[in-house]
Structure formats: structure tokens, C-alpha cells
Design a protein around this motif. Sequence first.
Motif, PDB file in Angstrom:
ATOM      1  N   ALA A  70      10.228  38.450  -4.838  1.00 41.13           N
ATOM      2  CA  ALA A  70      10.155  37.543  -5.639  1.00 41.13           C
ATOM      3  C   ALA A  70      11.765  37.091  -6.113  1.00 41.13           C
ATOM      4  O   ALA A  70      12.165  35.922  -5.881  1.00 41.13           O
ATOM      5  N   VAL A  71      12.588  38.090  -5.893  1.00 41.45           N
ATOM      6  CA  VAL A  71      14.015  37.813  -6.268  1.00 41.45           C
ATOM      7  C   VAL A  71      14.837  37.335  -5.213  1.00 41.45           C
ATOM      8  O   VAL A  71      15.643  36.248  -5.172  1.00 41.45           O
ATOM      9  N   ALA A  72      14.295  38.082  -3.920  1.00 41.56           N
ATOM     10  CA  ALA A  72      15.111  37.488  -2.796  1.00 41.56           C
ATOM     11  C   ALA A  72      14.652  36.287  -2.226  1.00 41.56           C
ATOM     12  O   ALA A  72      15.558  35.672  -1.447  1.00 41.56           O
ATOM     13  N   THR A  73      13.752  35.632  -2.422  1.00 38.21           N
ATOM     14  CA  THR A  73      13.327  34.416  -1.975  1.00 38.21           C
ATOM     15  C   THR A  73      13.485  33.162  -3.142  1.00 38.21           C
ATOM     16  O   THR A  73      13.366  32.101  -2.788  1.00 38.21           O
ATOM     17  N   PHE A  74      14.029  33.823  -4.295  1.00 38.41           N
ATOM     18  CA  PHE A  74      14.365  32.700  -5.286  1.00 38.41           C
ATOM     19  C   PHE A  74      15.673  32.176  -5.194  1.00 38.41           C
ATOM     20  O   PHE A  74      16.030  31.157  -5.433  1.00 38.41           O
ATOM     21  N   TYR A  75      16.922  33.130  -4.811  1.00 37.13           N
ATOM     22  CA  TYR A  75      18.191  32.586  -4.740  1.00 37.13           C
ATOM     23  C   TYR A  75      18.453  32.162  -3.272  1.00 37.13           C
ATOM     24  O   TYR A  75      18.054  33.129  -2.176  1.00 37.13           O
ATOM     25  N   SER A  76      19.224  31.259  -3.066  1.00 37.82           N
ATOM     26  CA  SER A  76      19.455  30.718  -1.825  1.00 37.82           C
ATOM     27  C   SER A  76      20.752  31.376  -0.982  1.00 37.82           C
ATOM     28  O   SER A  76      20.652  31.136   0.049  1.00 37.82           O
ATOM     29  N   MET A  77      21.103  32.103  -1.923  1.00 40.20           N
ATOM     30  CA  MET A  77      22.563  33.045  -1.134  1.00 40.20           C
ATOM     31  C   MET A  77      21.944  34.289  -0.290  1.00 40.20           C
ATOM     32  O   MET A  77      22.649  35.037   0.541  1.00 40.20           O
ATOM     33  N   TYR A  78      20.463  34.493  -0.458  1.00 40.55           N
ATOM     34  CA  TYR A  78      19.975  35.425   0.468  1.00 40.55           C
ATOM     35  C   TYR A  78      19.297  34.816   1.483  1.00 40.55           C
ATOM     36  O   TYR A  78      18.444  34.086   1.391  1.00 40.55           O
ATOM     37  N   ARG A  79      19.698  35.260   2.788  1.00 40.01           N
ATOM     38  CA  ARG A  79      18.796  34.535   4.010  1.00 40.01           C
ATOM     39  C   ARG A  79      17.622  35.315   4.138  1.00 40.01           C
ATOM     40  O   ARG A  79      17.570  36.511   3.701  1.00 40.01           O
ATOM     41  N   ARG A  80      16.801  34.792   4.690  1.00 39.98           N
ATOM     42  CA  ARG A  80      15.289  35.311   5.159  1.00 39.98           C
ATOM     43  C   ARG A  80      15.246  35.556   6.528  1.00 39.98           C
ATOM     44  O   ARG A  80      14.188  36.157   6.909  1.00 39.98           O
ATOM     45  N   GLY A  81      16.125  35.070   7.287  1.00 40.71           N
ATOM     46  CA  GLY A  81      16.168  35.109   8.847  1.00 40.71           C
ATOM     47  C   GLY A  81      17.569  35.440   9.541  1.00 40.71           C
ATOM     48  O   GLY A  81      18.350  34.910   8.420  1.00 40.71           O
ATOM     49  N   PRO A  82      17.656  35.699  10.647  1.00 39.10           N
ATOM     50  CA  PRO A  82      18.949  35.842  11.149  1.00 39.10           C
ATOM     51  C   PRO A  82      19.766  34.385  11.190  1.00 39.10           C
ATOM     52  O   PRO A  82      19.291  33.476  11.174  1.00 39.10           O
ATOM     53  N   GLY A  83      20.993  34.545  10.674  1.00 40.08           N
ATOM     54  CA  GLY A  83      21.824  33.326  10.762  1.00 40.08           C
ATOM     55  C   GLY A  83      23.209  33.302  11.433  1.00 40.08           C
ATOM     56  O   GLY A  83      23.365  34.543  12.383  1.00 40.08           O
ATOM     57  N   GLY A  84      24.064  32.319  11.449  1.00 37.11           N
ATOM     58  CA  GLY A  84      25.354  32.432  12.076  1.00 37.11           C
ATOM     59  C   GLY A  84      26.359  33.412  11.487  1.00 37.11           C
ATOM     60  O   GLY A  84      26.171  33.618  10.364  1.00 37.11           O
ATOM     61  N   GLU A  85      27.302  33.581  12.114  1.00 31.94           N
ATOM     62  CA  GLU A  85      28.468  34.505  11.497  1.00 31.94           C
ATOM     63  C   GLU A  85      29.350  33.892  10.484  1.00 31.94           C
ATOM     64  O   GLU A  85      29.931  34.154   9.544  1.00 31.94           O
ATOM     65  N   TYR A  86      28.815  32.389  10.558  1.00 29.43           N
ATOM     66  CA  TYR A  86      29.934  31.397   9.459  1.00 29.43           C
ATOM     67  C   TYR A  86      28.611  30.461   8.861  1.00 29.43           C
ATOM     68  O   TYR A  86      28.131  29.751   9.854  1.00 29.43           O
ATOM     69  N   GLN A  87      28.606  30.675   7.593  1.00 25.51           N
ATOM     70  CA  GLN A  87      27.511  29.784   6.973  1.00 25.51           C
ATOM     71  C   GLN A  87      28.519  28.514   6.548  1.00 25.51           C
ATOM     72  O   GLN A  87      29.285  28.716   5.403  1.00 25.51           O
ATOM     73  N   VAL A  88      28.198  27.347   7.236  1.00 29.78           N
ATOM     74  CA  VAL A  88      29.130  26.165   6.629  1.00 29.78           C
ATOM     75  C   VAL A  88      28.080  25.307   5.792  1.00 29.78           C
ATOM     76  O   VAL A  88      27.147  24.888   6.219  1.00 29.78           O
ATOM     77  N   GLY A  89      28.635  25.179   4.701  1.00 30.10           N
ATOM     78  CA  GLY A  89      27.740  24.475   3.539  1.00 30.10           C
ATOM     79  C   GLY A  89      28.550  23.113   3.356  1.00 30.10           C
ATOM     80  O   GLY A  89      29.793  23.166   3.038  1.00 30.10           O
ATOM     81  N   VAL A  90      27.799  22.023   3.210  1.00 33.53           N
ATOM     82  CA  VAL A  90      28.476  20.761   2.813  1.00 33.53           C
ATOM     83  C   VAL A  90      27.896  20.388   1.516  1.00 33.53           C
ATOM     84  O   VAL A  90      26.539  20.300   1.437  1.00 33.53           O
ATOM     85  N   CYS A  91      28.768  20.127   0.691  1.00 37.77           N
ATOM     86  CA  CYS A  91      28.321  19.743  -0.449  1.00 37.77           C
ATOM     87  C   CYS A  91      27.480  18.271  -0.564  1.00 37.77           C
ATOM     88  O   CYS A  91      28.359  17.382  -0.208  1.00 37.77           O
ATOM     89  N   THR A  92      26.405  17.942  -0.849  1.00 35.19           N
ATOM     90  CA  THR A  92      25.767  16.683  -0.817  1.00 35.19           C
ATOM     91  C   THR A  92      25.121  16.316  -2.376  1.00 35.19           C
ATOM     92  O   THR A  92      24.288  15.404  -2.304  1.00 35.19           O
ATOM     93  N   ASN A  93      25.978  16.963  -3.513  1.00 36.33           N
ATOM     94  CA  ASN A  93      25.548  16.617  -4.565  1.00 36.33           C
ATOM     95  C   ASN A  93      26.211  15.449  -5.054  1.00 36.33           C
ATOM     96  O   ASN A  93      27.077  15.081  -4.348  1.00 36.33           O
ATOM     97  N   THR A  94      25.930  14.897  -6.241  1.00 40.86           N
ATOM     98  CA  THR A  94      26.302  13.290  -6.408  1.00 40.86           C
ATOM     99  C   THR A  94      27.708  13.061  -6.117  1.00 40.86           C
ATOM    100  O   THR A  94      28.008  12.049  -5.330  1.00 40.86           O
ATOM    101  N   LEU A  95      28.787  13.732  -6.800  1.00 38.26           N
ATOM    102  CA  LEU A  95      30.035  13.340  -6.463  1.00 38.26           C
ATOM    103  C   LEU A  95      30.495  13.546  -4.979  1.00 38.26           C
ATOM    104  O   LEU A  95      31.132  12.614  -4.625  1.00 38.26           O
ATOM    105  N   CYS A  96      30.048  14.518  -4.403  1.00 38.38           N
ATOM    106  CA  CYS A  96      30.808  14.764  -2.922  1.00 38.38           C
ATOM    107  C   CYS A  96      29.951  13.922  -2.106  1.00 38.38           C
ATOM    108  O   CYS A  96      30.600  13.390  -1.150  1.00 38.38           O
ATOM    109  N   ALA A  97      28.648  13.596  -2.610  1.00 41.69           N
ATOM    110  CA  ALA A  97      27.869  12.581  -1.636  1.00 41.69           C
ATOM    111  C   ALA A  97      28.479  11.086  -1.565  1.00 41.69           C
ATOM    112  O   ALA A  97      28.876  10.554  -0.654  1.00 41.69           O
ATOM    113  N   VAL A  98      29.003  10.789  -2.638  1.00 45.50           N
ATOM    114  CA  VAL A  98      29.672   9.298  -2.699  1.00 45.50           C
ATOM    115  C   VAL A  98      30.907   9.225  -2.343  1.00 45.50           C
ATOM    116  O   VAL A  98      31.651   8.265  -1.910  1.00 45.50           O
ATOM    117  N   MET A  99      31.620  10.660  -2.331  1.00 39.25           N
ATOM    118  CA  MET A  99      33.217  10.667  -1.801  1.00 39.25           C
ATOM    119  C   MET A  99      33.003  10.843  -0.125  1.00 39.25           C
ATOM    120  O   MET A  99      33.975  10.858   0.136  1.00 39.25           O
TER     121      MET A  99
END
Length: 298
Positions: A70-99
Motif C-alpha cells: 500500500a505504501v510502495a504503490t502510493f508514492y511516485s518516487m518508488y518504481r514498480r518495475g525496472p527503469g533507466g539509470e537516469y530518471q528524467v522528469g519534466v515539470c508539466t504543472n501550471t507555471l512550468c507548462a505555460v513557460m
Amino acid sequence: MPQLPAPAYPAEVRARLETDAKEIIARYPGSRSALLPLLHLVQAEEGFVSRTGMAFCAELLELTTAEVTAVATFYSMYRRGPGGEYQVGVCTNTLCAVMGGDAIFDALKEHLGVGNNETTEDGKVTLEHIECNAACDFAPVVMVNWEFFDNQTPQSAKRLVDDLRDGLSVEPTRGAPLCTYKETARILAGFPDERPGAVEATGGAGPASLIGLRLAKGENPRRRVVRPRDAEPRDAGARDAGARDTGPRDAEPQPGSEHLSSHDAPQRTSASDPAHPAGPGHPADPDHTTGPAAEEGE
């Protein structure tokens, strides 16, 4: 059909993880409080939180696997499967999106040939869109393994991921030196980051966020008059009198000025939209004659 038991860690891995886990658990008055850092610990081992990792956490903390899941699936910083060596996140929230965040995210999806939460074929980069990371002063922001890359553009973001995939040295805009996803997970588990430069690294908010702090300390930030686009510079006092200001745009308002922003008082013209100026008797300006005549002193 009943689920098969999770496979166990190899003996040497299990022994090493147990040593680290006991150090983490000892920090807390109640063992179950150690669940979040323990999940980071097992993520540092495999690059994601596996069934084996969750069973390990449940056993050491005397929890059920359902509680851990329940905890591991709640928080987005925990991966549930294999991923890349680098996690590249692009902020798409309001201000970053319009910018430009949305444009960066779309450009990276096309450039890397992956979708959201997908990993490149070489296993180097996992792309995701992320929510606000409290760096709005530097929008649009891209994060790599939770380190900041500020004021990005589609072009700079594509260069960034290319350098990551080519194994080149990449320096965050601020904060600690960049490390791999597994190394980041171990740091988040609470173990010291002893890499050169990591301890001395500092981040910080941008000027806009710090204005409130300066006011709270009794400082008097330099005031700035906000003017419509394409308008000639005026000080705040001269605006109401209709006079021109020949001083620099950043000049201090004259003593006694009542308005420090163009939003504090009605404008005589629609200077922000010169293609559609308000005419005489316009609802937006019922009491004033607008246009060239008003500018010349009516």
C-alpha cells in the motif's frame, strides 16, 4: 490462483541489506516508521521496489505484505518495475507548462522515442512528467534523479538527455553532483553522500520567492514599476498626471507615489493590446476619453 511467494535475495545480498536495514530501523522509536527509507534501500539494490524487496521490508518490520505494498504503490518516487539509470522528469504543472514545459516534454518524447514512464532501449533514460518541485522561479524545470536543471528549452533538454546516454559528465544547475538512480535511492534511504562536492553543494530559491523573506526580515526590496507592454517609461507619480518619464525603467518611484503596479489603477488606454485600443465610452473605460487625444492631455 494463489500468488507464489516472492523469491529471496541471495544470501550475501540479504546479509548486506539486513545490516543497513537494522541501522535504519534503529533511528526510529517504532520500527514501522522506518518503512519509507527501507523501501528506498531495496530500490537502491534493484533499481525498483520488487516483490522480493517488499517481502524483505515486511519481514524486518513485522508488517504484512499488503501494508508494505500500500505504501510502495502510493508514492511516485518508488518504481514498480525496472527503469533507466537516469530518471528524467519534466515539470508539466501550471507555471512550468505555460513557460514551455509541455513543449519540452513533447520534444523529449519524440527525440527519445518513448512515452511517459517509458525507458529508452539502451536502459539509460526513463522519461516522466512530474508535478511541481517548488522551483517555479526557474521554470521550466527538468529534473534528473531529483537534481535540478533550471530554465530549460526543448533544445537544451535534448542535449541533456543525449549527454546522459553518451556517458558524458552532466552538472545540475544547483545542488549536489548528479549520480545514478540507484545511488540516489541509497541517499534517500538516509545514508551519507560522501562524494566530492556533495556536502558543500547548496541549492536555493530564486529572487521572486525570496522577496517575502526579505520583507519579513525588515528589508526593503527595491521597488519596480510594472508597465504595460510597449509603453514608454514613467514613474508611478507621473503616470496619474499623464507626464512622460525620461528616467530609466528601473528607477525608484518618486516619494508619495500611491501605485507601485500598473494593476493598482485603471489604465487610460489598452496599452497591452495596441491592435485593439479602447475607444471613447468603452465599457472598460467609461469615464475617460481614450486614444491619442487622452495621451496628449485631453
